[in-house]
Design an enzyme around this catalytic site. Structure first.
Site, PDB file in Angstrom:
ATOM      1  CE  LYS A  36      -0.310  -0.323   5.059  1.00 15.66           C
ATOM      2  NZ  LYS A  36      -1.154  -0.805   6.169  1.00 15.66           N
ATOM      3  NE  ARG A 135      -6.463   0.195  11.129  1.00 11.63           N
ATOM      4  CZ  ARG A 135      -5.216  -0.016  10.699  1.00 11.63           C
ATOM      5  NH1 ARG A 135      -4.321   0.967  10.713  1.00 11.63           N
ATOM      6  NH2 ARG A 135      -4.845  -1.193  10.263  1.00 11.63           N
ATOM      7  CG  HIS A 164      -3.346  -4.528  12.316  1.00  9.95           C
ATOM      8  ND1 HIS A 164      -2.282  -5.238  11.811  1.00  9.95           N
ATOM      9  CD2 HIS A 164      -2.965  -3.224  12.267  1.00  9.95           C
ATOM     10  CE1 HIS A 164      -1.306  -4.396  11.472  1.00  9.95           C
ATOM     11  NE2 HIS A 164      -1.693  -3.173  11.738  1.00  9.95           N
ATOM     12  NE  ARG A 220      -2.599  -8.078   8.443  1.00 11.63           N
ATOM     13  CZ  ARG A 220      -3.043  -8.534   9.606  1.00 11.63           C
ATOM     14  NH1 ARG A 220      -3.622  -9.727   9.674  1.00 11.63           N
ATOM     15  NH2 ARG A 220      -2.942  -7.814  10.703  1.00 11.63           N
ATOM     16  CE1 TYR A 263       9.210  32.780   1.403  1.00  9.41           C
ATOM     17  CE2 TYR A 263       9.436  30.394   1.555  1.00  9.41           C
ATOM     18  CZ  TYR A 263       9.176  31.533   0.809  1.00  9.41           C
ATOM     19  OH  TYR A 263       8.883  31.413  -0.523  1.00  9.41           O
ATOM     20  CB  CYS A 309      11.297  26.789   0.737  1.00 10.11           C
ATOM     21  SG  CYS A 309      12.480  27.937   1.440  1.00 10.11           S
ATOM     22  CG  ASP A 311       9.160  24.408  -4.899  1.00  6.35           C
ATOM     23  OD1 ASP A 311       8.330  23.487  -4.845  1.00  6.35           O
ATOM     24  OD2 ASP A 311       8.855  25.596  -5.130  1.00  6.35           O
TER      25      ASP A 311
END
Ligand SMILES: *Cc1c(COP(=O)(O)O)cnc(C)c1O
Length: 390
Positions: A36, A135, A164, A220, A263, A309, A311
């Site tokens: 996943k 869950r 689980h 699993r 920044y 930042c 990027d």
């Protein structure tokens, strides 16, 4: 690769991790490879391929679109959807021969509008029990009694019955033992129902490696396949991380003492300092929570300075480095090593949060994918890939 920021991934490492896990388990225990979230960031199809090479019997993902990607790539193994689907999606599941997680009678009653009893196709399901994670899953005997008639239908195959654990990675095993005892009770419901239930399973990576008696019919394996295992727990199986993360300096400059960068003037040079800019940012998964971590350049550890930042980010250099010099965010340079464990500890999370955060903008460079591909057709495992039906 157009941008100089890449995750280097060894599929052989993934394969070897899985082979080592496979060998640590009795041969009767089936191996489900959990791919996943894009194979925990390592590439879903590539990781699944490596797992199949190591003898995986099943694949698992969380969501439908993840399973469809694997089928589209030609993956033939059974695929378990770990999260429930909406009832109206049932025909898609039949069409692509997926295996469902089911948790309630209500789901079945709604689903029957989309798959009437006499209609073609068998629904393969794993019933999920909630033994204490809170869950998803069946919690009470009443809920089990409600779902049972739906499981008895001619066109339903109960391929699995599972739960689980909440605390498999914690030193204190009390709660895990309570959950295991609760699951044992629930398994009795399964046994006494007269249903044919093919696989009982409860263990993810840590439980499977730490408590071999919990391996049952199937394990699993997600985290351990990618080489992740808690540092504070002893592990008898050899696991190695498969991913390292690198970039290159795109600008180098000297900042005079007292000058600001970042920044909000988030960093001020304490003295005259060499600063490098690296093209990776929070949009790539290097979140502002990584503030305070270090990177490797020319075999040395240096800090990230200023706010990260979107990027780019800035690092303090050991001296005037050349633009283009490699910067390592995860992995080794010389004697120094930045580990997943170290980064996970910094953000108070687990290694898989670091790896799954790596965005689609980060190129994945497979160091040995050709090796895996060239063997694809030749080995016996190709029979296994081809054996299941779509
Ligand atoms: C993700 C997941 C796993 C895999 O867990 P790891 O600890 O990564 O091995 C197993 N079972 C379920 C239900 C999951 O959601």
């Amino acid at each position: 690769m157009l941008r100089d920021t890449w995750a280097e991934i060894s599929l052989n490492r993934i394969r070897e991790n899985m082979l080592n896990i496979r060998q640590s388990l009795p041969s009767s225990v089936k191996l489900m490879a959990v791919v996943k979230a894009n194979g925990y960031g390592h590439g879903d199809i590539e990781s699944a391929t490596a797992a199949v090479r190591a003898g995986a019997d099943y694949l698992a993902v969380a969501y439908l679109e993840e399973a469809l990607r694997l089928r589209d790539a030609g993956m033939k193994l059974p695929i378990l959807l770990l999260a429930p689907i909406r009832p109206e999606q049932v025909q898609l599941v039949l069409k692509f021969n997926l295996t469902l997680t089911v948790t309630s009678a209500k789901w079945f009653s709604e689903m029957r509008a989309y798959k009437p009893y006499a209609s073609p196709g068998k629904l393969r399901v794993h019933v999920k029990m909630d033994t204490g994670l809170g869950r998803i899953g069946i919690r009470t005997k009443e809920e089990w009694d409600e779902i049972l008639p739906w499981l008895r239908a001619e066109d339903v195959e109960v391929d699995g019955f599972y739960t689980h654990f909440a605390t498999a990675g914690q030193a204190d095993t009390d709660y895990l033992e309570q959950q295991a005892a609760r699951f044992a009770q629930m398994m009795d419901w399964g046994h006494s129902s007269g249903l044919t239930i093919r696989h009982y399973h409860c263990a993810g990576s840590i439980a499977a490696l730490r408590f071999p008696h919990l391996a049952m019919d199937m394990v699993r394996i997600g985290a351990a396949m990618y080489g992740f295992y808690p540092k504070n727990l002893a592990c008898s199986v050899k696991l190695e991380p498969a991913l390292s993360l690198h970039s290159r300096l795109i600008q180098v400059k000297k900042l005079a003492k007292g000058e600001y960068l970042g920044y909000n003037n988030s960093y001020r040079a304490e003295e005259d300092e060499w600063i490098g800019t690296v093209p990776i940012g929070y949009a790539d998964g290097w979140s502002q929570r990584m503030q305070g971590t270090e990177v490797l350049i020319e075999g040395q550890r240096v800090p990230i300075v200023g706010k990260i930042c979107m990027d780019q980010l800035m690092i303090r250099l050991p001296g005037p480095c050349a633009e283009g010099t490699q910067v390592t965010f995860i992995g080794q340079q010389g004697d120094h090593h930045i580990t997943f464990a170290e980064l996970a500890a910094h953000i108070e999370s687990v290694a898989q949060e670091v790896s799954t955060s790596l965005g689609a903008r980060v190129a994945r460079a497979y160091t040995d994918i050709e090796e895996v591909r060239t063997r694809w057709d030749k080995q016996t495992w190709s029979n296994k890939i081809n054996q299941a039906v779509i």
